[in-house]
Design an enzyme around this catalytic site. Sequence first.
Site, short mmCIF file in Angstrom:
data_model
loop_
_atom_site.label_atom_id
_atom_site.label_comp_id
_atom_site.label_asym_id
_atom_site.label_seq_id
_atom_site.Cartn_x
_atom_site.Cartn_y
_atom_site.Cartn_z
CG ASP A 88 25.16 8.83 61.05
OD1 ASP A 88 25.04 7.85 60.28
OD2 ASP A 88 26.11 9.63 60.99
CG HIS A 125 26.71 17.15 58.69
ND1 HIS A 125 27.26 17.56 57.50
CD2 HIS A 125 27.38 16.02 59.03
CE1 HIS A 125 28.21 16.73 57.12
NE2 HIS A 125 28.32 15.79 58.04
#
Length: 130
Positions: free
Chosen positions: A29, A93
């Site tokens: 991320d 996700h």
Amino acid sequence: MSSIFSKIVAGEIPAHVVAETTEFMAFLDVSPLAMGHLLVIPKKEIDYIFDMDEESYFGLTLFAKIVAVALKKAFPCVKVGMAVIGLEVPHVHIHLIPMNAVGDMNFSKAKLNPTQEELQEAAQKIKAQL
């Protein structure tokens, strides 16, 4: 319209990929809650996790487990937290986040702003544990 994650899968947007199969991908991320925060996705664009067929759902979960084991070795922590929220990007996700306290999974807290070099180093640490 392709999601940002589909563009990552297609190579149109760069990402710090730590693991990949023909069906799934795990990458860092870019605005993590903690260093090592990963996103695990199916390569096929599906908006809602419970719309996945059973084989893909179980495959994604198993892939996330394999990556989580490596993440915990690379970034020692009490546990690796797992969250599925799915409101911000219309593509399934799973968030995998190294955590030492419940608050480490608080998505309303300030995100980190790592450099590309720090992200690359984190990706290498995780890859080394796979």
